[in-house]
Design a protein around this motif. Structure first.
Motif, PDB file in Angstrom:
ATOM      1  N   VAL A 120       0.797  -1.071  -0.020  1.00 46.11           N
ATOM      2  CA  VAL A 120       0.172  -0.035   0.084  1.00 46.11           C
ATOM      3  C   VAL A 120       0.990   1.203   0.036  1.00 46.11           C
ATOM      4  O   VAL A 120       1.937   1.294   0.747  1.00 46.11           O
ATOM      5  CB  VAL A 120      -1.027  -0.155   1.194  1.00 46.11           C
ATOM      6  N   ARG A 121       0.521   2.153  -0.707  1.00 46.43           N
ATOM      7  CA  ARG A 121       1.449   3.317  -0.872  1.00 46.43           C
ATOM      8  C   ARG A 121       0.437   4.567  -0.400  1.00 46.43           C
ATOM      9  O   ARG A 121      -0.729   4.758  -0.448  1.00 46.43           O
ATOM     10  CB  ARG A 121       1.529   3.673  -2.346  1.00 46.43           C
ATOM     11  N   ILE A 122       1.082   5.466   0.368  1.00 48.70           N
ATOM     12  CA  ILE A 122       0.638   6.657   0.771  1.00 48.70           C
ATOM     13  C   ILE A 122       0.565   7.800  -0.390  1.00 48.70           C
ATOM     14  O   ILE A 122       1.633   8.236  -0.608  1.00 48.70           O
ATOM     15  CB  ILE A 122       1.436   7.422   2.204  1.00 48.70           C
ATOM     16  N   GLU A 123      -0.512   8.001  -0.959  1.00 46.25           N
ATOM     17  CA  GLU A 123      -0.755   8.874  -2.164  1.00 46.25           C
ATOM     18  C   GLU A 123      -0.914  10.143  -1.761  1.00 46.25           C
ATOM     19  O   GLU A 123      -0.080  11.107  -2.348  1.00 46.25           O
ATOM     20  CB  GLU A 123      -1.914   8.713  -2.681  1.00 46.25           C
ATOM     21  N   GLU A 124      -1.411  10.369  -0.422  1.00 49.11           N
ATOM     22  CA  GLU A 124      -1.751  12.057  -0.339  1.00 49.11           C
ATOM     23  C   GLU A 124      -2.153  11.945   1.382  1.00 49.11           C
ATOM     24  O   GLU A 124      -3.018  11.213   1.563  1.00 49.11           O
ATOM     25  CB  GLU A 124      -2.839  12.944  -0.781  1.00 49.11           C
ATOM     26  N   VAL A 125      -1.688  13.126   2.155  1.00 51.15           N
ATOM     27  CA  VAL A 125      -2.173  13.323   3.385  1.00 51.15           C
ATOM     28  C   VAL A 125      -3.045  14.480   3.091  1.00 51.15           C
ATOM     29  O   VAL A 125      -2.962  15.616   2.899  1.00 51.15           O
ATOM     30  CB  VAL A 125      -1.138  13.841   4.452  1.00 51.15           C
ATOM     31  N   THR A 126      -4.563  14.042   3.071  1.00 54.39           N
ATOM     32  CA  THR A 126      -5.170  15.090   2.659  1.00 54.39           C
ATOM     33  C   THR A 126      -5.989  16.017   3.724  1.00 54.39           C
ATOM     34  O   THR A 126      -6.362  17.002   3.359  1.00 54.39           O
ATOM     35  CB  THR A 126      -6.761  14.521   2.082  1.00 54.39           C
ATOM     36  N   TYR A 127      -5.646  15.448   4.850  1.00 59.07           N
ATOM     37  CA  TYR A 127      -5.913  16.484   6.142  1.00 59.07           C
ATOM     38  C   TYR A 127      -4.671  16.117   7.282  1.00 59.07           C
ATOM     39  O   TYR A 127      -4.624  14.952   7.327  1.00 59.07           O
ATOM     40  CB  TYR A 127      -7.247  16.191   6.703  1.00 59.07           C
ATOM     41  N   GLN A 128      -4.187  17.162   7.653  1.00 53.93           N
ATOM     42  CA  GLN A 128      -3.314  17.173   8.495  1.00 53.93           C
ATOM     43  C   GLN A 128      -3.476  18.305   9.606  1.00 53.93           C
ATOM     44  O   GLN A 128      -3.405  19.421   9.263  1.00 53.93           O
ATOM     45  CB  GLN A 128      -1.744  17.137   8.023  1.00 53.93           C
ATOM     46  N   PRO A 129      -3.643  17.968  11.068  1.00 55.64           N
ATOM     47  CA  PRO A 129      -4.159  19.089  11.873  1.00 55.64           C
ATOM     48  C   PRO A 129      -2.959  20.423  11.883  1.00 55.64           C
ATOM     49  O   PRO A 129      -3.500  21.504  11.930  1.00 55.64           O
ATOM     50  CB  PRO A 129      -4.160  18.404  13.201  1.00 55.64           C
ATOM     51  N   GLU A 130      -1.698  19.822  11.906  1.00 54.76           N
ATOM     52  CA  GLU A 130      -0.793  20.745  12.256  1.00 54.76           C
ATOM     53  C   GLU A 130      -0.674  21.631  10.866  1.00 54.76           C
ATOM     54  O   GLU A 130      -0.410  22.991  11.041  1.00 54.76           O
ATOM     55  CB  GLU A 130       0.662  20.079  12.331  1.00 54.76           C
ATOM     56  N   ARG A 131      -0.974  21.273   9.602  1.00 53.13           N
ATOM     57  CA  ARG A 131      -0.975  21.945   8.589  1.00 53.13           C
ATOM     58  C   ARG A 131      -2.085  23.066   8.621  1.00 53.13           C
ATOM     59  O   ARG A 131      -2.131  24.377   8.091  1.00 53.13           O
ATOM     60  CB  ARG A 131      -1.268  21.109   7.297  1.00 53.13           C
ATOM     61  N   SER A 132      -3.190  22.586   9.176  1.00 52.74           N
ATOM     62  CA  SER A 132      -4.289  23.432   9.485  1.00 52.74           C
ATOM     63  C   SER A 132      -4.275  24.382  10.684  1.00 52.74           C
ATOM     64  O   SER A 132      -5.260  25.263  11.032  1.00 52.74           O
ATOM     65  CB  SER A 132      -5.559  22.512   9.715  1.00 52.74           C
ATOM     66  N   GLY A 133      -2.995  24.548  11.482  1.00 53.70           N
ATOM     67  CA  GLY A 133      -3.027  25.170  12.731  1.00 53.70           C
ATOM     68  C   GLY A 133      -3.547  24.415  13.952  1.00 53.70           C
ATOM     69  O   GLY A 133      -3.912  25.494  14.800  1.00 53.70           O
TER      70      GLY A 133
END
Length: 137
Positions: A120-133
């Motif tokens: 299985v491959r991680i294609e995308e981190v669609t939501y990350q709390p840190e990225r959203s502050g």
């Protein structure tokens, strides 16, 4: 021997996970040693410095199965937040522990229902709390 991919974990996730593991009896969490080993080998950084492509706690990830190109989404959560309908994976599950700190493009082996493994491959981190502050989650 396969080299494990580099992992990056936020200092807040590290503190929260250490507290969680201390609170659980060893018998309730057979994968405790594996999670402790992952935390020990991780690069720990301030939450504000986590790259936006890294899987952190409460991140939602889009995966693809190499053999079929089928895609699915899961959110990595603490045990109290597991949704019985699916869509979440506990950090206490072996695959959950393995996901923490990985980045887009990394691949892992995933147990198939009924036995065997899938790549299985991680294609995308669609939501990350840190990225959203969002640091107080």
């Amino acid at each position: 021997m396969t080299t494990k991919p580099k992992i990056i974990i936020s200092s807040l996730d590290t503190i929260r996970l250490e507290k969680l593991m201390e609170a659980l009896p060893d018998s309730a969490f057979p994968g405790k040693d594996d999670l402790e080993a992952e935390l020990a080998r991780a690069e720990v950084v301030d939450p504000e410095k986590i790259p936006s492509t890294v899987v952190t706690m409460n991140s939602t990830v889009r995966f693809s199965i190499e053999s079929t190109s089928q895609e699915f989404y899961l959110t990595l959560v603490y045990p109290k937040d597991v949704d019985a309908k699916g869509g979440t994976i506990s950090i206490l599950a072996p695959v959950g522990s393995a996901l923490l700190g990985l980045s887009q493009g990394d691949e892992i082996e995933w147990p198939k229902p009924g036995g065997g493994m899938l790549q299985v491959r991680i294609e995308e981190v669609t939501y990350q709390p840190e990225r959203s502050g969002e640091y107080l989650r």
